[in-house]
Design an enzyme around this catalytic site. Structure first.
Site, mmCIF file in Angstrom:
data_model
loop_
_atom_site.group_PDB
_atom_site.id
_atom_site.type_symbol
_atom_site.label_atom_id
_atom_site.label_comp_id
_atom_site.label_asym_id
_atom_site.label_seq_id
_atom_site.Cartn_x
_atom_site.Cartn_y
_atom_site.Cartn_z
ATOM 1 N N LYS A 171 39.738 33.672 50.302
ATOM 2 C CA LYS A 171 40.620 34.438 49.413
ATOM 3 C C LYS A 171 40.597 35.925 49.788
ATOM 4 O O LYS A 171 41.630 36.610 49.752
ATOM 5 C CB LYS A 171 40.195 34.248 47.954
ATOM 6 C CG LYS A 171 40.956 35.084 46.945
ATOM 7 C CD LYS A 171 42.418 34.715 46.807
ATOM 8 C CE LYS A 171 43.112 35.664 45.824
ATOM 9 N NZ LYS A 171 44.534 35.386 45.632
ATOM 10 N N LYS A 239 40.463 45.606 42.918
ATOM 11 C CA LYS A 239 39.229 44.807 42.820
ATOM 12 C C LYS A 239 39.042 43.973 44.083
ATOM 13 O O LYS A 239 37.961 43.929 44.674
ATOM 14 C CB LYS A 239 39.336 43.916 41.571
ATOM 15 C CG LYS A 239 38.231 42.916 41.368
ATOM 16 C CD LYS A 239 38.598 41.450 41.348
ATOM 17 C CE LYS A 239 39.915 40.958 40.952
ATOM 18 N NZ LYS A 239 40.133 39.529 41.098
HETATM 19 P P1 NAD Z 1 45.350 38.304 33.562
HETATM 20 O O1 NAD Z 1 44.705 39.582 33.217
HETATM 21 O O2 NAD Z 1 46.809 38.109 33.329
HETATM 22 O O3 NAD Z 1 44.604 37.088 32.801
HETATM 23 C C1 NAD Z 1 43.233 37.043 32.549
HETATM 24 C C2 NAD Z 1 43.025 36.314 31.234
HETATM 25 O O4 NAD Z 1 41.623 36.205 30.975
HETATM 26 C C3 NAD Z 1 43.650 37.045 30.035
HETATM 27 O O5 NAD Z 1 44.498 36.147 29.355
HETATM 28 C C4 NAD Z 1 42.448 37.395 29.160
HETATM 29 O O6 NAD Z 1 42.729 37.246 27.769
HETATM 30 C C5 NAD Z 1 41.432 36.361 29.594
HETATM 31 N N1 NAD Z 1 40.052 36.791 29.360
HETATM 32 C C6 NAD Z 1 39.435 37.913 29.835
HETATM 33 N N2 NAD Z 1 38.157 37.948 29.396
HETATM 34 C C7 NAD Z 1 37.983 36.834 28.652
HETATM 35 C C8 NAD Z 1 36.889 36.320 27.893
HETATM 36 N N3 NAD Z 1 35.717 36.968 27.853
HETATM 37 N N4 NAD Z 1 37.060 35.153 27.225
HETATM 38 C C9 NAD Z 1 38.245 34.498 27.268
HETATM 39 N N5 NAD Z 1 39.316 34.941 27.949
HETATM 40 C C10 NAD Z 1 39.182 36.095 28.627
HETATM 41 O O7 NAD Z 1 44.990 38.025 35.084
HETATM 42 P P2 NAD Z 1 45.712 37.035 36.121
HETATM 43 O O8 NAD Z 1 46.762 37.791 36.851
HETATM 44 O O9 NAD Z 1 46.024 35.752 35.439
HETATM 45 O O10 NAD Z 1 44.513 36.832 37.178
HETATM 46 C C11 NAD Z 1 43.400 35.993 36.905
HETATM 47 C C12 NAD Z 1 42.597 35.831 38.194
HETATM 48 O O11 NAD Z 1 43.440 35.233 39.197
HETATM 49 C C13 NAD Z 1 42.097 37.155 38.793
HETATM 50 O O12 NAD Z 1 40.834 36.960 39.368
HETATM 51 C C14 NAD Z 1 43.138 37.463 39.857
HETATM 52 O O13 NAD Z 1 42.594 38.276 40.886
HETATM 53 C C15 NAD Z 1 43.500 36.071 40.326
HETATM 54 N N6 NAD Z 1 44.854 35.914 40.908
HETATM 55 C C16 NAD Z 1 45.953 36.469 40.303
HETATM 56 C C17 NAD Z 1 47.215 36.298 40.868
HETATM 57 C C18 NAD Z 1 48.456 36.913 40.271
HETATM 58 O O14 NAD Z 1 49.497 36.948 40.953
HETATM 59 N N7 NAD Z 1 48.432 37.387 39.041
HETATM 60 C C19 NAD Z 1 47.351 35.548 42.038
HETATM 61 C C20 NAD Z 1 46.238 34.958 42.609
HETATM 62 C C21 NAD Z 1 44.976 35.142 42.030
#
Ligand code: NAD
Length: 294
Positions: A171, A239
């Site tokens: 990743k 990050k």
């Molecule tokens: P986001 O911020 O939209 O979602 C994260 C979720 O986690 C939120 O809904 C939040 O409420 C929840 N959360 C945080 N702390 C929490 C806790 N203690 N208990 C319960 N829920 C909790 O982020 P995202 O864009 O969905 O990304 C999530 C992961 O996927 C990250 O590691 C990111 O790097 C990775 N990612 C994101 C994408 C993208 O395009 N957005 C693509 C590939 C990978």
């Protein structure tokens, strides 16, 4: 079909959980922002007001959280997954975190009687909504085989790339290519526009040639239109560049393009663009060239 506790219903987790519920899995979701529950419930899942309630009967626990501190709190904390899920449950962590955090999580899981896979994804919000993510998986072959019933619902390409942490290394490589590509597409747009060429038409041609990429396919129109609603936030890519920088140091490597991309993404953050999509690297390149006031 499995009983799944799904923690983290954000931009990525929400559509992934919905796909699993629609496919017939029993999905119980928990997240910090309760607004996300309506979609899961409409798709046949249930919501829970704590990690404990989401995972207490789960065969499979899924986490899709921002970074390692959140994953560690949710999984290892006193109210977390390893305190409440049935022994033997399989934890699939789809979050992007440091390889060493994934390895530590797997070791803690083994000591507590849980199986763990690191399974970060690529494909962005569009890939999650369409259920066509690429998934890079670290852990044992047997656990990977068990998890294919999940991967086939949310992904199109899923590959077991090695032991615990290997998924996160792949990743990191993915994020390096994505970040560098955005920087180059941004420069291409600025170059074409400065020389009076229609960047939209120009990128249409690039998308069909050797320079073509999923980024050009999915993002060229929104970039030219300067629409930067996330998607994938600059803060999250910052990050990920930190993970890449640490990994390069650990391996005693010089990765000059990674260093430059890291710096451009950090500049975006410093310019107050952290909550915009990472395609807003275009704004960073415009600012470098004094074009941001136009
Ligand atoms: P986001 O911020 O939209 O979602 C994260 C979720 O986690 C939120 O809904 C939040 O409420 C929840 N959360 C945080 N702390 C929490 C806790 N203690 N208990 C319960 N829920 C909790 O982020 P995202 O864009 O969905 O990304 C999530 C992961 O996927 C990250 O590691 C990111 O790097 C990775 N990612 C994101 C994408 C993208 O395009 N957005 C693509 C590939 C990978």
């Amino acid at each position: 079909m499995s009983r799944i506790g799904f923690i983290g219903l954000g931009i990525m987790g929400s559509p992934m959980a919905s796909h699993l519920a629609r496919a017939g899995h029993e999905v119980i979701g928990h997240t910090l922002d309760p607004k996300a529950y309506a979609r899961l419930e409409a798709d046949g899942g249930r919501s829970a007001d704590s990690v404990e309630a989401a995972v207490k009967d789960a065969e499979i626990v899924i986490t899709m959280l921002p970074n390692h501190p959140q994953v560690e709190q949710v999984v290892l904390g006193p109210d977390g997954v390893f305190a409440h899920a049935p022994k033997g449950a399989l934890l699939i962590d789809f979050s992007t975190i440091r390889p060493e955090s994934s390895i530590a999580l797997a070791e803690a899981g083994a000591a507590a009687g849980y199986r763990v896979l690191d399974a970060p994804v690529s494909g962005g919000q569009g890939g999650a909504e369409e259920g066509v993510l690429s998934i890079m998986v670290g852990g044992t072959e047997a656990d990977f085989e068990t998890a294919t019933t999940i991967f086939e619902v949310v992904g199109k390409t899923y590959i077991h790339v090695g032991p615990h942490g290997a998924g996160q290394v792949v990743k990191a490589a993915n994020q390096l290519v994505v970040g560098g590509t955005y920087a180059l597409v941004a420069e291409a747009i600025v170059l074409m526009e400065a020389l009076g060429v229609d960047a939209g038409k120009g990128l249409d041609v690039l998308a069909g040639g050797l320079a073509g990429s999923t980024i050009l396919e999915r993002k060229r129109k929104s970039m030219v239109a300067r629409e930067f609603t996330p998607g994938f936030r600059i803060d999250l890519h910052h990050k990920d560049m930190g993970i890449i920088t640490d990994a390069a140091r650990q391996a005693d490597l010089s990765l000059p393009t990674a260093a430059l991309t890291t710096s451009l993404i950090a500049a975006g953050r410093a310019q107050g663009l952290g909550s915009l999509d990472h395609s807003a690297l275009l704004k960073v390149i415009e600012k470098l060239n004094g074009l941001d006031e136009k």
